[in-house]
Design a protein around this motif. Structure first.
Motif, PDB file in Angstrom:
ATOM      1  N   ARG A   1       0.861  -1.188  -0.148  1.00  0.00           N
ATOM      2  CA  ARG A   1       0.135   0.079   0.001  1.00  0.00           C
ATOM      3  C   ARG A   1       0.888   1.298   0.021  1.00  0.00           C
ATOM      4  O   ARG A   1       1.912   1.337   0.814  1.00  0.00           O
ATOM      5  N   VAL A   2       0.396   2.340  -0.687  1.00  0.00           N
ATOM      6  CA  VAL A   2       1.112   3.534  -0.760  1.00  0.00           C
ATOM      7  C   VAL A   2       0.022   4.752  -0.404  1.00  0.00           C
ATOM      8  O   VAL A   2      -0.816   4.695  -1.260  1.00  0.00           O
ATOM      9  N   SER A   3       0.072   5.110   0.717  1.00  0.00           N
ATOM     10  CA  SER A   3      -0.957   6.097   1.031  1.00  0.00           C
ATOM     11  C   SER A   3      -0.574   7.302   1.513  1.00  0.00           C
ATOM     12  O   SER A   3       0.337   7.268   2.240  1.00  0.00           O
ATOM     13  N   GLY A   4      -1.238   8.321   1.336  1.00  0.00           N
ATOM     14  CA  GLY A   4      -0.927   9.760   1.719  1.00  0.00           C
ATOM     15  C   GLY A   4      -2.171  10.712   1.901  1.00  0.00           C
ATOM     16  O   GLY A   4      -3.186  10.380   0.898  1.00  0.00           O
TER      17      GLY A   4
ATOM     18  N   LEU B   1       2.008   3.510 -17.260  1.00  0.00           N
ATOM     19  CA  LEU B   1       1.372   4.550 -16.241  1.00  0.00           C
ATOM     20  C   LEU B   1       0.213   3.774 -15.371  1.00  0.00           C
ATOM     21  O   LEU B   1      -0.763   3.159 -15.911  1.00  0.00           O
ATOM     22  N   ARG B   2       0.360   3.960 -14.069  1.00  0.00           N
ATOM     23  CA  ARG B   2      -0.543   3.204 -13.117  1.00  0.00           C
ATOM     24  C   ARG B   2      -0.458   3.981 -11.706  1.00  0.00           C
ATOM     25  O   ARG B   2       0.636   4.457 -11.484  1.00  0.00           O
ATOM     26  N   ASP B   3      -1.698   4.164 -11.491  1.00  0.00           N
ATOM     27  CA  ASP B   3      -1.901   5.023 -10.124  1.00  0.00           C
ATOM     28  C   ASP B   3      -2.105   4.210  -9.223  1.00  0.00           C
ATOM     29  O   ASP B   3      -3.033   3.154  -9.051  1.00  0.00           O
ATOM     30  N   PHE B   4      -0.971   4.051  -8.317  1.00  0.00           N
ATOM     31  CA  PHE B   4      -0.855   2.912  -7.105  1.00  0.00           C
ATOM     32  C   PHE B   4      -1.166   3.541  -5.883  1.00  0.00           C
ATOM     33  O   PHE B   4      -1.130   2.731  -4.730  1.00  0.00           O
ATOM     34  N   ARG B   5      -1.586   4.866  -5.667  1.00  0.00           N
ATOM     35  CA  ARG B   5      -1.852   5.499  -4.434  1.00  0.00           C
ATOM     36  C   ARG B   5      -3.192   5.663  -3.968  1.00  0.00           C
ATOM     37  O   ARG B   5      -4.196   5.840  -4.765  1.00  0.00           O
ATOM     38  N   ASN B   6      -3.468   5.410  -2.585  1.00  0.00           N
ATOM     39  CA  ASN B   6      -4.703   5.401  -1.919  1.00  0.00           C
ATOM     40  C   ASN B   6      -5.576   4.579  -2.607  1.00  0.00           C
ATOM     41  O   ASN B   6      -6.992   5.354  -3.091  1.00  0.00           O
ATOM     42  N   LYS B   7      -5.463   3.506  -2.755  1.00  0.00           N
ATOM     43  CA  LYS B   7      -6.395   2.486  -3.404  1.00  0.00           C
ATOM     44  C   LYS B   7      -7.415   1.612  -2.320  1.00  0.00           C
ATOM     45  O   LYS B   7      -6.792   1.675  -1.138  1.00  0.00           O
TER      46      LYS B   7
ATOM     47  N   LEU C   1       7.670  15.694  -0.273  1.00  0.00           N
ATOM     48  CA  LEU C   1       6.037  15.319   0.199  1.00  0.00           C
ATOM     49  C   LEU C   1       6.479  13.730   0.661  1.00  0.00           C
ATOM     50  O   LEU C   1       7.436  13.174   0.608  1.00  0.00           O
ATOM     51  N   ALA C   2       5.300  13.443   1.397  1.00  0.00           N
ATOM     52  CA  ALA C   2       5.681  12.054   2.227  1.00  0.00           C
ATOM     53  C   ALA C   2       4.483  11.284   1.927  1.00  0.00           C
ATOM     54  O   ALA C   2       3.377  11.572   2.092  1.00  0.00           O
ATOM     55  N   ASP C   3       4.545   9.750   1.877  1.00  0.00           N
ATOM     56  CA  ASP C   3       3.768   8.805   1.819  1.00  0.00           C
ATOM     57  C   ASP C   3       3.941   7.547   2.910  1.00  0.00           C
ATOM     58  O   ASP C   3       5.303   7.393   3.048  1.00  0.00           O
ATOM     59  N   ASP C   4       3.040   6.802   3.404  1.00  0.00           N
ATOM     60  CA  ASP C   4       3.084   5.671   3.997  1.00  0.00           C
ATOM     61  C   ASP C   4       3.399   4.490   2.883  1.00  0.00           C
ATOM     62  O   ASP C   4       2.513   4.306   2.006  1.00  0.00           O
TER      63      ASP C   4
END
Length: 507
Positions: A110-113, A190-196, A252-255
């Protein structure tokens, strides 16, 4: 000689075209890299190069067969490579080298921010050496091997992020940060893998010198809903190497959380699979044996301390000290039924008190009328309205006595069948009796008003006028309402009892 070679170098236009083509795999066990093969390769799980919750870490906070560095925080169910703080770096690497030619890795993360944009990203590595720390997504630069980068920040300003890029290196090149590695990429999408809503899954397969990257975007809970990201043919990687996962944050920062890393050894059809490593190295065996002995000693010490503090429970079976799930559920059911029974009995007592008050008020009105009849002037007839009120009140008393008898019977039935009640029935019973009390209080106020009025016998007694509402409460309407409510309540209790009895036949 470079450790990574490629037959056909894709141009930028070809990479963009591939990034928009989506291929769904129909079988998760058959990688897209071998779709043309008649048979799927044999897969064998390698536990020494894998980790997965819920018991991911040991008592000392380490991951079996893995090492973590930097800001990585292992826990029972995941490894947080970096927290959502600025300028963080972390990584996890296998302790042992992988020496088989074909493999498949499944990574769940998971990549979440909180922001619309994140940084910097996460990388999955297979390199000749452990890149424990460095500037490339938390790992060392100038690596010898391959890295799959999940880049979430747009450094070159071309609005082509988040993206997944495969970059190979022979140990002589520096990573091109300003251009997000596009000048060195062997393949990308191109794929959006954040906050899914669900964890993102990546399946990386190296089989017969072909590297394939499949992505599950995390939009659905389907674990096998993979899409082709990129495929690179004629790719050469080191014969032995370490697997690793790293991540980094910047301004910027993500978990960056990794939930699992599962590695499978692939064997071509018709070939004999390699024998499993049955024998554990002596150093690891001694380490685990020492850890087990220490744990056993601590457990024995705690048992002795507990027996000293609680001498009364020595020798008692453990099963008798704790109630089971079934016992707890049965106890809760009986406690609920007892509370329902007590509520009904309390309401019955309150109804009896109301009836006693009603009788007392009728007696007072009768005495008052008798006194006024004695002092009345000769030739005058007692007021007919007072007589009507007395008759109506006596009728009310008779009906209330009948109602009380019916409620007493209901209480007796409910007390004998407590197991058929429930919380919803208690609530409706309370509401029903509250309505009865409210209407009886209206009658009480009307009688008080009649007693307190100083009316001459020659005057006609009328109810107080409250236009535009009716001048007083109609006794007939009140009796009809009380009788109707009582019938509904008793009918509801009987209906619930029949429904509960019918439902229990299926258990």
């Amino acid at each position: 000689m470079m450790a990574v070679s490629i037959g056909k170098r894709s141009t930028a236009a070809t990479s963009l075209l591939i990034s928009f083509l989506i291929f769904h795999t129909s079988n998760a066990d058959i990688p897209a890299a071998v779709a043309e093969s008649a048979e799927a390769p044999h897969r064998r799980f390698e536990y020494k190069y894998s980790f997965k919750g819920p018991y991911l870490t040991q008592s000392d906070g380490t991951i079996p067969f893995w090492v973590h560095t930097g800001n990585a925080i292992p826990s029972a169910d995941q490894v947080r490579i970096t927290t959502s703080l600025r300028s963080q770096r972390g990584s996890v690497w296998t302790k042992n080298t992988v020496n088989f030619a074909n493999w498949e890795a499944e990574v769940t993360f998971r990549v979440s921010g909180r922001g619309r944009m994140g940084a910097d990203g996460l990388a999955i590595w297979f390199t000749e050496g452990q890149g424990l720390e460095g500037p490339v997504y938390g790992a060392a630069d100038s690596w010898n091997g391959v890295g799959i980068f999940f880049d979430s920040f747009d450094n070159d300003g071309k609005k082509n992020n988040p993206a997944i890029i495969v970059v190979g290196n022979n140990g002589k090149f520096m990573y091109d940060h300003p251009n997000d590695g596009t000048t060195q990429g062997l393949g990308s999408c191109l794929r959006d893998f954040r906050n899914k809503p669900y964890p993102v899954r990546a399946k990386i397969t190296y089989y017969k010198m072909s590297l394939t990257v499949l992505i599950n975007n995390g939009f659905t809970p389907d674990r096998d809903d993979f899409e082709l990201c990129t495929k690179i043919d004629d790719m050469v990687i080191p014969q032995e190497g370490y697997f690793g996962i790293s991540a980094a944050t910047g301004g910027l920062a993500d978990d960056h959380d990794v939930l699992s890393f599962l590695l499978f050894r692939l064997t071509e059809p018709g070939q004999q699979p390699a024998p499993p490593d049955v024998e554990i190295p002596k150093e690891e065996k001694d380490k685990y044996q020492a850890e087990f002995e220490n744990f056993q000693q601590e457990l024995d010490k705690k048992k002795e301390e507990f027996q000293k503090e609680h001498p009364g429970v020595q020798g008692e079976p453990v099963e008798e000290m704790y109630e089971s799930v079934n016992d707890r559920e049965i106890r809760q059911v009986f406690e609920g039924q007892n509370r329902i029974h007590l509520e009904i009995k309390q309401l019955h007592r309150q109804l009896a008190m109301i009836l006693d008050e009603q009788r007392r008020y009728v007696t007072v009105v009768t005495d008052e009328i008798a006194k006024r009849g004695v002092h009345a002037q000769s030739g005058q007839v007692p007021n007919q309205d007072i007589d009507n009120i007395i008759n109506k009140q006596e009728e009310v008393l008779r009906n209330l006595n009948e109602l009380r008898s019916s409620f007493y019977e209901s209480v007796r039935q409910i007390g004998s069948a407590q197991h058929q009640g429930n919380a919803a029935g208690t609530y409706e019973a309370v509401q029903h009796f509250n309505d009865i009390k409210e209407h009886l209080h209206v009658v009480k106020r009307n009688i008080d008003h009649l007693i307190q009025r100083n009316v001459n016998p020659s005057e006609k007694v009328n109810c107080p006028e409250l236009p535009p509402l009716p001048s007083c409460l109609s006794t007939i309407h009140f009796l009809v309402f009380v009788t109707f409510q009582s019938v509904l309540f008793i009918g509801y209790i009987v209906y619930r009892s029949q429904q509960e009895a019918a439902a229990k036949k299926f258990f």
